[in-house]
Design a protein around this motif. Structure first.
Motif, PDB file in Angstrom:
ATOM      1  N   ILE A   1      58.120 -22.454  68.704  1.00  0.00           N
ATOM      2  CA  ILE A   1      57.427 -22.364  69.986  1.00  0.00           C
ATOM      3  C   ILE A   1      57.538 -20.932  70.477  1.00  0.00           C
ATOM      4  O   ILE A   1      58.537 -20.270  70.257  1.00  0.00           O
ATOM      5  CB  ILE A   1      57.945 -23.341  71.058  1.00  0.00           C
ATOM      6  CG1 ILE A   1      59.443 -23.144  71.324  1.00  0.00           C
ATOM      7  CG2 ILE A   1      57.662 -24.774  70.695  1.00  0.00           C
ATOM      8  CD1 ILE A   1      59.850 -23.764  72.648  1.00  0.00           C
ATOM      9  N   THR A   2      56.493 -20.479  71.122  1.00  0.00           N
ATOM     10  CA  THR A   2      56.553 -19.127  71.675  1.00  0.00           C
ATOM     11  C   THR A   2      56.232 -19.180  73.167  1.00  0.00           C
ATOM     12  O   THR A   2      55.631 -18.288  73.705  1.00  0.00           O
ATOM     13  CB  THR A   2      55.569 -18.177  70.964  1.00  0.00           C
ATOM     14  OG1 THR A   2      54.252 -18.705  71.131  1.00  0.00           O
ATOM     15  CG2 THR A   2      55.864 -18.031  69.502  1.00  0.00           C
ATOM     16  N   GLY A   3      56.603 -20.264  73.768  1.00  0.00           N
ATOM     17  CA  GLY A   3      56.333 -20.388  75.197  1.00  0.00           C
ATOM     18  C   GLY A   3      57.278 -21.395  75.809  1.00  0.00           C
ATOM     19  O   GLY A   3      58.137 -21.950  75.126  1.00  0.00           O
TER      20      GLY A   3
ATOM     21  N   THR B   1      42.986 -19.376  74.301  1.00  0.00           N
ATOM     22  CA  THR B   1      43.912 -18.634  75.166  1.00  0.00           C
ATOM     23  C   THR B   1      45.190 -18.349  74.406  1.00  0.00           C
ATOM     24  O   THR B   1      45.433 -18.908  73.336  1.00  0.00           O
ATOM     25  CB  THR B   1      44.359 -19.453  76.400  1.00  0.00           C
ATOM     26  OG1 THR B   1      45.105 -20.593  75.941  1.00  0.00           O
ATOM     27  CG2 THR B   1      43.202 -19.863  77.238  1.00  0.00           C
ATOM     28  N   ASP B   2      46.025 -17.542  74.982  1.00  0.00           N
ATOM     29  CA  ASP B   2      47.398 -17.439  74.513  1.00  0.00           C
ATOM     30  C   ASP B   2      48.164 -18.671  75.052  1.00  0.00           C
ATOM     31  O   ASP B   2      47.646 -19.454  75.851  1.00  0.00           O
ATOM     32  CB  ASP B   2      48.042 -16.129  74.980  1.00  0.00           C
ATOM     33  CG  ASP B   2      49.211 -15.745  74.071  1.00  0.00           C
ATOM     34  OD1 ASP B   2      49.764 -16.637  73.398  1.00  0.00           O
ATOM     35  OD2 ASP B   2      49.578 -14.556  74.041  1.00  0.00           O
ATOM     36  N   TYR B   3      49.381 -18.797  74.612  1.00  0.00           N
ATOM     37  CA  TYR B   3      50.244 -19.961  74.876  1.00  0.00           C
ATOM     38  C   TYR B   3      50.337 -20.301  76.377  1.00  0.00           C
ATOM     39  O   TYR B   3      50.854 -19.498  77.168  1.00  0.00           O
ATOM     40  CB  TYR B   3      51.636 -19.615  74.359  1.00  0.00           C
ATOM     41  CG  TYR B   3      52.495 -20.768  73.925  1.00  0.00           C
ATOM     42  CD1 TYR B   3      52.659 -21.052  72.571  1.00  0.00           C
ATOM     43  CD2 TYR B   3      53.174 -21.555  74.837  1.00  0.00           C
ATOM     44  CE1 TYR B   3      53.468 -22.087  72.158  1.00  0.00           C
ATOM     45  CE2 TYR B   3      53.983 -22.593  74.426  1.00  0.00           C
ATOM     46  CZ  TYR B   3      54.133 -22.858  73.086  1.00  0.00           C
ATOM     47  OH  TYR B   3      54.937 -23.877  72.665  1.00  0.00           O
TER      48      TYR B   3
ATOM     49  N   LYS C   1      43.797 -10.240  69.037  1.00  0.00           N
ATOM     50  CA  LYS C   1      44.572 -10.457  70.254  1.00  0.00           C
ATOM     51  C   LYS C   1      45.224  -9.161  70.683  1.00  0.00           C
ATOM     52  O   LYS C   1      45.290  -8.221  69.891  1.00  0.00           O
ATOM     53  CB  LYS C   1      45.616 -11.554  70.032  1.00  0.00           C
ATOM     54  CG  LYS C   1      46.732 -11.199  69.050  1.00  0.00           C
ATOM     55  CD  LYS C   1      47.584 -12.411  68.746  1.00  0.00           C
ATOM     56  CE  LYS C   1      48.865 -12.004  68.063  1.00  0.00           C
ATOM     57  NZ  LYS C   1      49.666 -13.127  67.621  1.00  0.00           N
ATOM     58  N   HIS C   2      45.623  -9.096  71.911  1.00  0.00           N
ATOM     59  CA  HIS C   2      45.488 -10.095  72.961  1.00  0.00           C
ATOM     60  C   HIS C   2      44.433  -9.545  73.880  1.00  0.00           C
ATOM     61  O   HIS C   2      44.642  -8.465  74.462  1.00  0.00           O
ATOM     62  CB  HIS C   2      46.799 -10.288  73.699  1.00  0.00           C
ATOM     63  CG  HIS C   2      47.947 -10.652  72.773  1.00  0.00           C
ATOM     64  ND1 HIS C   2      48.673  -9.729  72.087  1.00  0.00           N
ATOM     65  CD2 HIS C   2      48.459 -11.851  72.424  1.00  0.00           C
ATOM     66  CE1 HIS C   2      49.626 -10.343  71.360  1.00  0.00           C
ATOM     67  NE2 HIS C   2      49.516 -11.636  71.542  1.00  0.00           N
ATOM     68  N   PHE C   3      43.344 -10.292  74.010  1.00  0.00           N
ATOM     69  CA  PHE C   3      42.174  -9.777  74.679  1.00  0.00           C
ATOM     70  C   PHE C   3      42.298 -10.000  76.183  1.00  0.00           C
ATOM     71  O   PHE C   3      42.247 -11.141  76.618  1.00  0.00           O
ATOM     72  CB  PHE C   3      40.935 -10.449  74.087  1.00  0.00           C
ATOM     73  CG  PHE C   3      39.669  -9.722  74.418  1.00  0.00           C
ATOM     74  CD1 PHE C   3      39.474  -8.418  73.996  1.00  0.00           C
ATOM     75  CD2 PHE C   3      38.688 -10.342  75.159  1.00  0.00           C
ATOM     76  CE1 PHE C   3      38.308  -7.736  74.304  1.00  0.00           C
ATOM     77  CE2 PHE C   3      37.519  -9.663  75.470  1.00  0.00           C
ATOM     78  CZ  PHE C   3      37.331  -8.361  75.043  1.00  0.00           C
TER      79      PHE C   3
ATOM     80  N   TYR D   1      48.272 -20.185  62.820  1.00  0.00           N
ATOM     81  CA  TYR D   1      49.678 -19.782  62.721  1.00  0.00           C
ATOM     82  C   TYR D   1      49.794 -18.281  62.992  1.00  0.00           C
ATOM     83  O   TYR D   1      48.845 -17.530  62.776  1.00  0.00           O
ATOM     84  CB  TYR D   1      50.232 -20.107  61.328  1.00  0.00           C
ATOM     85  CG  TYR D   1      51.745 -20.096  61.285  1.00  0.00           C
ATOM     86  CD1 TYR D   1      52.496 -20.867  62.170  1.00  0.00           C
ATOM     87  CD2 TYR D   1      52.418 -19.304  60.369  1.00  0.00           C
ATOM     88  CE1 TYR D   1      53.878 -20.847  62.149  1.00  0.00           C
ATOM     89  CE2 TYR D   1      53.809 -19.286  60.326  1.00  0.00           C
ATOM     90  CZ  TYR D   1      54.530 -20.054  61.228  1.00  0.00           C
ATOM     91  OH  TYR D   1      55.893 -20.027  61.203  1.00  0.00           O
ATOM     92  N   ASP D   2      50.968 -17.905  63.446  1.00  0.00           N
ATOM     93  CA  ASP D   2      51.208 -16.487  63.692  1.00  0.00           C
ATOM     94  C   ASP D   2      51.594 -15.765  62.408  1.00  0.00           C
ATOM     95  O   ASP D   2      52.769 -15.535  62.132  1.00  0.00           O
ATOM     96  CB  ASP D   2      52.295 -16.317  64.758  1.00  0.00           C
ATOM     97  CG  ASP D   2      51.769 -16.628  66.137  1.00  0.00           C
ATOM     98  OD1 ASP D   2      50.878 -15.897  66.603  1.00  0.00           O
ATOM     99  OD2 ASP D   2      52.216 -17.629  66.740  1.00  0.00           O
ATOM    100  N   VAL D   3      50.583 -15.438  61.653  1.00  0.00           N
ATOM    101  CA  VAL D   3      50.798 -14.638  60.441  1.00  0.00           C
ATOM    102  C   VAL D   3      50.616 -13.190  60.889  1.00  0.00           C
ATOM    103  O   VAL D   3      49.499 -12.750  61.113  1.00  0.00           O
ATOM    104  CB  VAL D   3      49.762 -15.039  59.373  1.00  0.00           C
ATOM    105  CG1 VAL D   3      49.838 -14.120  58.171  1.00  0.00           C
ATOM    106  CG2 VAL D   3      49.992 -16.489  58.962  1.00  0.00           C
TER     107      VAL D   3
HETATM  108  C1  NOJ Z   1      52.370 -16.129  72.341  1.00  0.00           C
HETATM  109  C2  NOJ Z   1      51.994 -14.790  71.828  1.00  0.00           C
HETATM  110  O1  NOJ Z   1      51.691 -13.930  72.895  1.00  0.00           O
HETATM  111  C3  NOJ Z   1      50.820 -14.770  70.854  1.00  0.00           C
HETATM  112  O2  NOJ Z   1      50.779 -13.511  70.258  1.00  0.00           O
HETATM  113  C4  NOJ Z   1      50.939 -15.872  69.855  1.00  0.00           C
HETATM  114  O3  NOJ Z   1      49.876 -15.802  68.937  1.00  0.00           O
HETATM  115  C5  NOJ Z   1      50.995 -17.192  70.564  1.00  0.00           C
HETATM  116  N1  NOJ Z   1      52.157 -17.215  71.444  1.00  0.00           N
HETATM  117  C6  NOJ Z   1      51.050 -18.372  69.605  1.00  0.00           C
HETATM  118  O4  NOJ Z   1      52.285 -18.473  69.037  1.00  0.00           O
END
Ligand code: NOJ
Length: 757
Positions: free
Chosen positions: A58-60, A285-287, A207-209, A109-111
């Motif tokens: 998770i990134t949020g 959107t972002d997270y 990203k991130h726009f 996925y965040d590659v």
């Molecule tokens: C937050 C990050 O700002 C973004 O770069 C990422 O792609 C999303 N989370 C998804 O994990």
């Protein structure tokens, strides 16, 4: 002449038939999607806009719930954070076997810098100035990602970054607009290949726009307040370059822009992106960014749902606010169903382009596991790592190291694996990364190498606690800091040369990792001082994700090698560079300041009305520090040295249709063969608005043996000199220009020319 007519006819026919094929492809897609949407209920259409996270990371702040059940009900358009063919297949099975309309899912996925094989962090990769190499790393990542079932990557991150306090500078290509744009396009080409319907290509997500790199004070998620001029001149071009390269999706950023959050910003997501730039892809959107619109203070839940949708956000990442609100909003006529249809169509188009309707399993096979971290990919990782490293200082040729010397390797990062792949390395496994110690020992079996840990990565317990909460795995040594230093000093005293491996914990960089002090941690500085006091030559090998303030280190140490977090093959590449198997060639893509007070500091600044003059009090300067950075943009040494001849121009007065050719001869005047990146900058001396003192417009790489010279020619046209004039028109202005060619943005040869219209 007589051959010309058939040629023109042929070209015309080819262009016409290509655009005919394109049109008929689009028409086919439109018909397919129209028919599909005719069968969809409002719930199912809204479901396509839902992008929950399920799986590993998770990134949020929140976690998606009940995802599998929602897929079955047609309430999910795509998921992210699930990979491996088995895991992906399980979810795709639900979508295409159990949901009513059997619409396949997107798998994102965040590659970021490789998928399983991890390349150097993007800031490091950009320091290679090797565009084909960067494209190849993205292509390789796409191969591995698709072998893992993915069809969408949240990359490239193309945010221009001028503030090293921001932890996310590690994820981008640095401060320069022109170079950033080249890299952005190359990454999109690498990910998406020539045809998105091939099973080894992935949809790129720009990203991130937009403008996330300009957040105030370098504090993550902070606001952005920016003039239109700065946006268009500096920050927007890399996004535009990525879209022009065909990127199929974009991610709206967390930040606000001049009072309007990006994820609810119609000007940004519709007027600029779609109407002005002609983008036809999909925006996610972002997270939880839609949810965060409430905290930004621009509405309650129904209001922010409507705001985002109408602004042009197609997919809602994790908030599930579209799912909760859009139906009610449509039914109560607060928003027109047109907006839901439009967003749904864009999501379905992305799936169509990925060929998922023909074969939802086209990237889900179990037969490609041999591709993961294959020998060719590891070799690429090693070469990319070598090319990303930047030699910042090398006094009296202390580097390369002599393998028969008595060398003391000291520091918590000598034997470390955990930090090598950086803070955001997707599906990369740090346990597969090769530490420097493991790489170097077998190469020099008769070595006289010694080791001491010297210090912990950090001694600051408050910081350790924060970082460990997020998995930094920092375990302070059982020995006291004083004992660790004593041991290191005695090992150092017994050596001919000391090499200290220090830097930031990987968790001190990346998202939510802004720092107000970007120097090395205090305990590391104490160690360095003790090593310096031994009188032995000290080499500093750095691992970090941002420009650091290194004034003391530069003043007192003999050599400094910046290795970033160099990826799976970091250890091997560092060994290659330290012992001269690879002559370092990287050049900084972000300015290294002398202290934090200089930030923001970047090479393409304005002259001001009172440019610095040491004889004058009333000029633009600090009382306590120079205006110049410690290491400028484009800077990086080699074990060799390169001399530049004066520039010779084919003309000094060019018309708008002319080509200006600038020729220069570069000579390797040192003792090692090596690669030099010659950089070309220009300056418009007088404009209807003020112009930067230098702007990068090109570079060329030359490989030279000792004593060898090569003459290279750069070609510039009026197009390269276009800018936004006083009326914000992208155009040329006549007048006096300068051209600079050199080894970095400060050390250049220069020549003058005129442009006439
Ligand atoms: C937050 C990050 O700002 C973004 O770069 C990422 O792609 C999303 N989370 C998804 O994990």
């Amino acid at each position: 002449m007589k051959h010309l007519k058939p040629l023109i006819l042929f070209l015309l026919l080819t262009v016409t038939s290509v655009s005919y094929a394109q049109n008929s492809k689009t028409a086919k897609m439109n018909a397919y999607i129209k028919a599909l949407m005719a069968k969809m209920t409002l719930d199912e259409k809204i479901g396509q806009l839902n992008l929950p996270s399920i799986g590993f990371d998770i990134t949020g702040p929140i976690l998606s719930q009940g995802v599998e059940g929602k897929i079955e009900k047609g309430l999910v358009g795509g998921v992210f954070n699930t990979y491996t063919p088995e895991a992906v297949r399980k979810l795709q099975d639900i979508a295409v076997k159990k949901s009513r309309l059997k619409i396949p899912l997107l798998f994102g996925y965040d590659v970021i810098h490789g998928h399983r094989t991890i390349f150097p962090i993007p800031l490091g990769l950009s320091a290679s100035w090797d565009i084909p190499l960067i494209e190849k790393t993205a292509r390789t990542a796409a191969n591995e990602a698709t072998a893992d079932g993915l069809n969408w990557v949240f990359s490239p991150m193309v945010d221009i970054a001028r503030d090293p306090r921001w932890g996310r500078v590690s994820e981008g290509a640095g401060e320069d607009t022109w170079l950033g744009s080249q890299i952005a396009a190359a990454m999109v080409h690498g990910y998406q290949g020539t045809d998105l319907n091939k099973n080894n290509t992935v949809l790129a997500c720009v990203k991130h726009f937009a403008l996330y790199g300009a957040i105030e004070a370098g504090r993550d998620y902070n606001m952005v307040d920016m003039s239109e001029r700065k946006m268009f001149e500096v920050y927007l071009p890399p996004y535009k370059a990525a879209f022009d390269a065909g990127a199929g999706s974009a991610m709206s950023s967390f930040n606000e822009i001049n009072g309007v959050p990006a994820s609810g910003n119609k000007w940004l997501l519709t007027d600029l992106l779609r109407k002005q730039w002609g983008f036809k892809g999909m925006v996610a959107t972002d997270y939880t960014a839609i949810m965060e619109l409430m905290k930004h203070g621009v509405g309650d839940e129904p209001q922010v749902a409507a705001l985002a949708l109408k602004a042009g956000v197609d997919m809602d990442m994790v908030s599930e606010i579209y799912l909760a609100q859009l139906k009610k909003l449509v039914q109560s006529k607060k928003i027109d169903v047109f907006y839901v249809d439009q967003a749904c169509r864009r999501v379905l188009e992305a799936k169509y382009k990925l060929d998922l309707f023909t074969d939802p399993y086209n990237r889900i096979t179990n037969t490609r596991s041999a591709e993961m971290m294959s020998a060719d990919k590891m070799a690429l990782a090693q070469s990319a790592a070598q090319k990303s490293m930047v030699l910042l200082k090398n006094q009296q040729g202390v580097l390369p190291l002599k393998s028969n010397a008595k060398i003391a390797f000291i520091g918590p990062l000598v034997k470390d694996q955990r930090n090598l792949i950086g803070n955001w390395s997707g599906a990369g496994d740090w346990k597969q990364a090769i530490s420097f110690w493991d790489a170097v020992q077998p190469q020099y079996p008769n070595n006289k190498f010694s080791y001491a840990k010297g210090c912990n990565l950090l001694d600051d317990t408050a910081m350790i606690t924060k970082l460990n909460l997020n998995g930094a795995d920092i375990v302070p040594d059982v020995k006291s800091p004083a004992k660790l230093i004593d041991e290191a000093v005695s090992v150092a005293k017994d050596a001919d040369v000391v090499v200290a491996f220090l830097g930031e914990s990987f968790m001190m960089t990346g998202e939510a990792s802004s720092r107000s002090d970007i120097s090395l941690p205090e305990n590391q500085k104490t160690l360095l001082k003790a090593l310096k006091a031994t009188g032995k030559p000290v080499v500093l090998v750095l691992m970090n994700g941002r420009p650091l303030t290194l004034s003391w280190e530069n003043e007192n140490l003999d050599a400094i090698l910046e290795t970033w977090y160099a990826g799976t093959r970091a250890g091997n590449a560092i060994a290659d560079v330290l012992f001269g198997k690879y002559n370092p060639s990287g050049k900084l893509t972000m300015t290294f300041p002398r202290n934090v007070g200089q930030i923001p500091i970047y090479y393409n600044a304005k002259n001001t009305g009172r440019p610095f003059d040491e004889k004058e009090k009333y000029t633009s300067k600090y009382l306590d520090v120079a205006n110049t950075p410690l290491y400028p943009f484009g800077y990086g040494l080699s074990y060799s040295a390169f001399s530049y001849s004066p520039i010779s121009l084919n003309k000094t007065n060019i018309a708008i249709t002319d080509k200006l050719q600038a020729t220069i001869t570069i000579t390797n005047i040192g003792n090692y063969a090596g690669e030099e990146t010659a950089q070309l900058y220009t300056r418009q001396m007088i404009g209807s608005v003020t112009r930067p003192v230098k702007e990068l417009k090109g570079f060329q790489k030359v490989f030279l043996k000792p004593g060898e010279s090569k003459t290279i020619t750069f070609t510039l046209t009026a197009n390269d000199l276009k800018f936004y004039d006083i009326n914000m028109k992208y155009t040329n202005e006549p007048g006096q220009y300068k051209i600079f060619i050199g080894t970095n943005s400060q050390d250049v040869m220069e020549a003058d020319f005129k442009l006439r219209l």
